[in-house]
Write a protein that holds these residues in place. Structure first.
Motif, PDB file in Angstrom:
ATOM      1  N   SER A  48       0.836  -1.189   0.000  1.00  0.00           N
ATOM      2  CA  SER A  48       0.000   0.000   0.000  1.00  0.00           C
ATOM      3  C   SER A  48       0.871   1.239   0.000  1.00  0.00           C
TER       4      SER A  48
ATOM      5  N   ILE B 119      -8.686  -2.957  -4.721  1.00  0.00           N
ATOM      6  CA  ILE B 119     -10.050  -3.510  -4.735  1.00  0.00           C
ATOM      7  C   ILE B 119     -10.064  -4.877  -5.419  1.00  0.00           C
TER       8      ILE B 119
ATOM      9  N   GLU C 142     -11.686  -2.541   0.861  1.00  0.00           N
ATOM     10  CA  GLU C 142     -12.162  -3.904   1.127  1.00  0.00           C
ATOM     11  C   GLU C 142     -13.693  -3.954   1.103  1.00  0.00           C
TER      12      GLU C 142
ATOM     13  N   GLU D 173      -7.252   2.640   1.653  1.00  0.00           N
ATOM     14  CA  GLU D 173      -6.839   1.259   1.924  1.00  0.00           C
ATOM     15  C   GLU D 173      -6.640   1.021   3.419  1.00  0.00           C
TER      16      GLU D 173
ATOM     17  N   ALA E 189     -14.741  -3.920  -2.509  1.00  0.00           N
ATOM     18  CA  ALA E 189     -14.478  -5.249  -3.083  1.00  0.00           C
ATOM     19  C   ALA E 189     -15.564  -6.237  -2.649  1.00  0.00           C
ATOM     20  N   GLY E 190     -15.943  -6.164  -1.374  1.00  0.00           N
ATOM     21  CA  GLY E 190     -17.007  -7.039  -0.872  1.00  0.00           C
ATOM     22  C   GLY E 190     -18.338  -6.771  -1.542  1.00  0.00           C
TER      23      GLY E 190
ATOM     24  N   ALA F  59     -10.913 -12.738  -1.642  1.00  0.00           N
ATOM     25  CA  ALA F  59     -12.166 -13.076  -0.956  1.00  0.00           C
ATOM     26  C   ALA F  59     -13.026 -14.059  -1.753  1.00  0.00           C
TER      27      ALA F  59
ATOM     28  N   GLY G 266      -9.846   0.629   5.379  1.00  0.00           N
ATOM     29  CA  GLY G 266     -10.693  -0.515   5.044  1.00  0.00           C
ATOM     30  C   GLY G 266     -11.796  -0.243   4.040  1.00  0.00           C
TER      31      GLY G 266
ATOM     32  N   SER H 124      -8.329  -7.488  -3.229  1.00  0.00           N
ATOM     33  CA  SER H 124      -9.200  -7.988  -2.159  1.00  0.00           C
ATOM     34  C   SER H 124     -10.300  -8.887  -2.724  1.00  0.00           C
TER      35      SER H 124
END
Length: 453
Positions: A78, A373, A329, A323, A332-333, A380, A326, A376
């Motif tokens: 990062s 993104i 993330e 980043e 991305a989720g 995931a 969070g 992650s």
């Protein structure tokens, strides 16, 4: 953490809006927002000095892996991507040396002579040359010189240069998508995720090659009436044309810059095998160019675009804020939930969102934001990161071609035309470029589906 997330997102949105409005120079915008992120988000709200140092990422420069990877893929980190900044700086120094020696002007005039100064062959040849040069040299530089020579040839041959300039701009952006060093988003993707020059060439390069064939045919039919009229009216007397050799301002500097360029290409093509990182290659190229420039060194260094380099520094800090808190993330989720783990749907979302966004905002910050993104998302959802990376690369690189403000090369090309009396408005630009963009993004998506999904 919620307050830190809200502040990080707010700073990012403000930065993007200021970049789009273009009222303040963009390096001031990103540096200012970067400093606010470090002080307010990491310092005052999070009380996390470690996040500041991780985002500044200075210690990575002093590691062996930063300069020599021994054939291993670099891990994503990062914060400020110093490898991207050093490499771009090195290429800038090399390109300035080549430009001063007359390399680009000589190449353009030489190619024009080879096709006997006929508008239609010239139209096709300049599109191909634009793509090939943009694979190794920043598309801004390619268009700067190519558009200027196109206008000069148009005056000599008495034809309208606008169709050629529009097609050259598009092909420069397309050519840039083919390699790791062709376009800033690709440099960021490659250095962040550890992909090599050959990785891009065998993946996005193949897509770009197929797309180039389609694009040449498309632009020919889009402008066939203007081209045929220009061909019929053109004065193609070779004796009335400038001698390509006259473009060379310094024969010794021309020879040296050509050798340096050749070495740079070889080093980039083989860097996965040699283990030399792009940061090392950029540093060596710039040092050799400076040493061989002699008394011209101060002028050469003065022309380097330091504003762009500072823009990158601030940008990486702001994205680092997203980043560290969070936010990336969470995004991305969200994409993972929408796609329900379906790789084809993920690719479609990433490539089209990237393309549409890049048509209206700078594709560099968008790419820098999307990399963590997709990282992650791949972790995931258990999908192949490379597939998502190629979708991001093609979306950001090609999407910017759709509008006059979507990519830096577009702005430069239309500015050169306007300065010479050929104003290209939004309507004229988008009429030809937007359909071409949709075609290439669709081709890219289908080829990624067939090959990887």
């Amino acid at each position: 953490m919620l307050l830190a997330q809200i502040l990080a997102v707010s700073i990012f949105v403000i930065m993007f809006l200021l970049i789009v409005l273009d009222k303040i120079e963009r390096h001031y915008v990103t540096l200012g927002c970067g400093l606010v992120t470090l002080a307010l988000v990491f310092g005052i709200v999070m009380h996390d000095p470690a996040a500041i140092w991780e985002t500044l990422n200075i210690r990575s420069i002093f590691t062996l892996e930063f300069w020599y990877a021994a054939g291993e893929s670099a891990e994503s980190s990062s914060g400020i991507n110093w490898a991207t900044i050093i490499f771009i700086a090195g290429m800038m120094v090399m390109v300035e040396g080549m430009a001063k020696a007359g390399f680009f002007r000589w190449l353009c005039m030489r190619l024009a002579k080879l096709v006997n100064y006929k508008p239609i062959p010239l139209f096709i040849a300049f599109m191909i040359m634009s793509s090939i040069l943009a694979m190794f040299i920043d598309s801004i530089t390619v268009i700067l010189f190519l558009a200027a020579v196109t206008v000069e040839l148009a005056k000599l041959l008495q034809f309208n240069p606008v169709p050629m300039i529009l097609s050259e701009i598009f092909c420069a952006n397309l050519g840039g998508s083919a390699t790791m060093c062709g376009d800033p988003p690709n440099i960021i993707i490659g250095t962040s995720l550890g992909y090599s020059f050959s990785d891009f060439l065998t993946n996005t390069g193949l897509i770009a090659m197929v797309s180039l064939i389609v694009v040449i045919v498309y632009f020919y039919f889009a402008f066939h009436k203007e081209l045929e009229a220009a061909q019929a009216a053109a004065n193609t007397d070779p004796s009335a044309m400038p001698n390509p050799k006259e473009a060379i301002t310094d024969k010794k500097a021309f020879a040296i810059s050509s050798v340096i360029f050749g070495c740079a290409v070889i080093l980039l093509v083989t860097h996965a095998q040699t283990g030399l990182t792009v940061a090392f290659i950029g540093a060596v190229i710039s040092i050799v160019t400076i040493i061989t420039s002699g008394k011209d060194t101060p002028e050469l260094l003065k022309k380097v675009d330091y504003k762009t380099l500072l823009f990158f520094v601030g940008l990486f800090i702001v994205v680092g804020g997203l980043e560290q808190t969070g936010i990336l993330e969470l995004i991305a989720g969200f994409i993972g939930d929408i796609s329900k783990g379906n790789l084809k749907l993920m690719v479609a979302i990433i490539i089209w969102i990237s393309a549409v966004a890049s048509a209206f905002v700078d594709n560099i910050p968008f790419a820098a934001t999307m990399i963590p993104i997709i990282n992650s998302l791949a972790a995931a959802q258990g999908v192949d990161l490379e597939t998502l990376a190629w979708a991001l690369s093609m979306g950001t690189d090609i999407g910017g071609s759709a509008t006059p403000i979507g990519a830096s090369a577009n702005v430069v090309g239309t500015s050169v035309a306007a300065k010479n009396g050929y104003v290209i408005g939004w309507g004229a630009y988008c009429k030809s470029a937007a359909p071409a963009t949709i075609i290439v993004v669709a081709i890219s998506m289908v080829m990624i589906f067939i090959r990887y999904c």
